[in-house]
Scaffold this motif. Structure first.
Motif, PDB file in Angstrom:
ATOM      1  N   ASN A 196      45.784  34.564  41.531  1.00  0.00           N
ATOM      2  CA  ASN A 196      46.207  34.111  40.208  1.00  0.00           C
ATOM      3  C   ASN A 196      46.183  32.587  40.117  1.00  0.00           C
ATOM      4  N   LEU A 197      46.590  31.923  41.196  1.00  0.00           N
ATOM      5  CA  LEU A 197      46.519  30.464  41.246  1.00  0.00           C
ATOM      6  C   LEU A 197      45.064  30.014  41.104  1.00  0.00           C
ATOM      7  N   ALA A 198      44.163  30.645  41.854  1.00  0.00           N
ATOM      8  CA  ALA A 198      42.744  30.280  41.791  1.00  0.00           C
ATOM      9  C   ALA A 198      42.188  30.454  40.381  1.00  0.00           C
ATOM     10  N   VAL A 208      56.514  23.101  36.956  1.00  0.00           N
ATOM     11  CA  VAL A 208      56.943  24.381  36.387  1.00  0.00           C
ATOM     12  C   VAL A 208      56.055  24.814  35.212  1.00  0.00           C
ATOM     13  N   ARG A 209      55.512  23.865  34.464  1.00  0.00           N
ATOM     14  CA  ARG A 209      54.637  24.237  33.341  1.00  0.00           C
ATOM     15  C   ARG A 209      53.398  24.971  33.830  1.00  0.00           C
ATOM     16  N   HIS A 210      52.969  24.672  35.041  1.00  0.00           N
ATOM     17  CA  HIS A 210      51.836  25.382  35.635  1.00  0.00           C
ATOM     18  C   HIS A 210      52.297  26.654  36.339  1.00  0.00           C
ATOM     19  N   LEU A 211      53.337  26.541  37.152  1.00  0.00           N
ATOM     20  CA  LEU A 211      53.822  27.703  37.923  1.00  0.00           C
ATOM     21  C   LEU A 211      54.094  28.910  37.030  1.00  0.00           C
ATOM     22  N   SER A 212      54.673  28.664  35.878  1.00  0.00           N
ATOM     23  CA  SER A 212      55.024  29.776  34.992  1.00  0.00           C
ATOM     24  C   SER A 212      53.801  30.504  34.455  1.00  0.00           C
ATOM     25  N   GLN A 213      52.621  29.906  34.608  1.00  0.00           N
ATOM     26  CA  GLN A 213      51.388  30.528  34.120  1.00  0.00           C
ATOM     27  C   GLN A 213      50.729  31.444  35.146  1.00  0.00           C
ATOM     28  N   TRP A 214      51.054  31.271  36.433  1.00  0.00           N
ATOM     29  CA  TRP A 214      50.310  32.031  37.439  1.00  0.00           C
ATOM     30  C   TRP A 214      51.178  32.633  38.545  1.00  0.00           C
ATOM     31  N   TRP A 215      52.425  32.227  38.703  1.00  0.00           N
ATOM     32  CA  TRP A 215      53.230  32.626  39.860  1.00  0.00           C
ATOM     33  C   TRP A 215      53.444  34.129  39.899  1.00  0.00           C
ATOM     34  N   GLY A 216      53.235  34.707  41.041  1.00  0.00           N
ATOM     35  CA  GLY A 216      53.547  36.111  41.277  1.00  0.00           C
ATOM     36  C   GLY A 216      52.324  36.991  41.341  1.00  0.00           C
TER      37      GLY A 216
END
Length: 164
Positions: free
Chosen positions: A153-155, A36-44
């Protein structure tokens, strides 16, 4: 570099398939997708932010969150993971809530890209319950563009991690 692949078979009229090559090792891309610490930075999609209410990454675990649109609208979201094979595969059910009749299933495959050493090919195959719910997601919610932006965004996020 992303592309949307035409599909064949019995779910073709209910599917969206999006893939992208990410210039980072598979293990790092998988981690960015599962913590979640990563997901919240790029998800969406572009311009969206995410607020997590709860997060439990395991089979039958759930992620309850709100996506905040650039227009100020909030979108409640819910995910339940149904299959996890680290660092190769994630299968999840995604909807607005656990009893959402329009919830869809996504299979995310993380593969080492043979043509670009150190890179990962990620493929998201999403199957909707009906053709109509898929068409609504594409037309009303711009699911294809949003999926491509999300992988972009993930990339970008993972690229920033590898640059450090």
């Amino acid at each position: 570099m992303s592309n949307t692949t035409p599909t064949t078979g019995t779910t073709a009229d209910r599917e969206i398939v999006i893939s992208r090559i990410i210039d980072a090792p598979r293990e790092l891309v998988f981690t960015a997708f599962t913590e979640v610490r990563h997901l919240s930075q790029w998800w969406g999609p572009n311009g969206f932010t995410t607020t997590t209410t709860s997060f439990d990454f395991r089979i039958d675990g759930e992620w309850d969150f709100v996506m905040h649109g650039p227009d100020g609208a909030d979108y409640p979201e819910w995910i339940r993971w149904t299959q996890i094979v680290a660092p190769e595969l994630i299968v999840l059910v995604h909807g607005e809530r656990p009893d959402d009749p329009n919830a869809f299933t996504s299979t995310i495959v993380f593969a080492t890209d043979a043509t670009r050493p150190g890179s990962t090919r990620i493929e998201m195959r999403t199957v909707f319950p009906t053709k109509e719910s898929r068409d609504e997601a594409v037309q009303r919610y711009h699911a294809i563009e949003g999926g491509e932006q999300t992988l972009g965004n993930l990339a970008a996020y993972v690229g920033g991690l590898t640059a450090r």
